[in-house]
Write an enzyme that holds these catalytic residues in place. Sequence first.
Site: not given
Length: 278
Positions: A133, A146
């Site tokens: 990501s 995250y």
Amino acid sequence: MEKTVLITGCSSGFGKLAAKKFQSEGWNVIATMRSPEKETELNKLDNIFVTALDVTSNESVKKAVSDGLDKFGKIDALVNNAGYGGHSFLEQFTEEQIYAMFETNVFGVMRVCREVLPHMRKQKSGSVINITSMAGYMGLTLTSTYSATKWAVEGLTESMAMEYKPFGINVKAIAPGAFGTNFVASSDNNFEGGDDEIQTASAKIGAHFMTVVQQMQEQSGQVADPQEVADKIYECVTEDMPVHNIVGADAEMLKGMIDSMPRQQFIDTLDEMLLPKD
């Protein structure tokens, strides 16, 4: 002999699209997911073997890899796509939520790699693609846990690329920007955790954050198409690509910002963008 790819997290989003992409290009596909009994699309396509795989379970990983090898004889590429996100301040997540995210996003990737890599070494070839990501390139407000998992996988990928090159195995990472998949719906948000002060702050910042993301996508002038990620996965397996790859107009814009200024200036710019003014 036809080539075979094993993909994790094929129930939706990038994983399902990647399975279709490889199948359309003539590959055998081991399409794995936690609940294969719910799948109604991939199991109707030729040369796709839908099977159960829970990346948090050693036994599940071993069985899926073994069953896939029994079905197609070898694994030429592995796509570690399974994962999920979550938004909150660090102290709003419970310890159990933090461990669970690392278990899937980091240790799950390692677990599947460790099961597949010996087979690739034996055949002296293979590709491993880890889906990360843009949160693996930069820290963002409300994404501390995250981001930590995705930074870990970016580092893991870079090291593995060096470790396994002598064995004929290519290892690459793909970092998507914000795409319209079920990822957001499956995210583990916890704005209600913590005391009143932090609940109020996280809800306010979260709303502003989503507004900024939407504005960035509008300014790019492009509609984010998840198929771009599936196509990039196939490209990274079949062509000579760098270790680190990004996908999406917003991701490219952010990477351009990272490369064009000192890191602290970039962090300060993000603060201005992402934190509400009042």
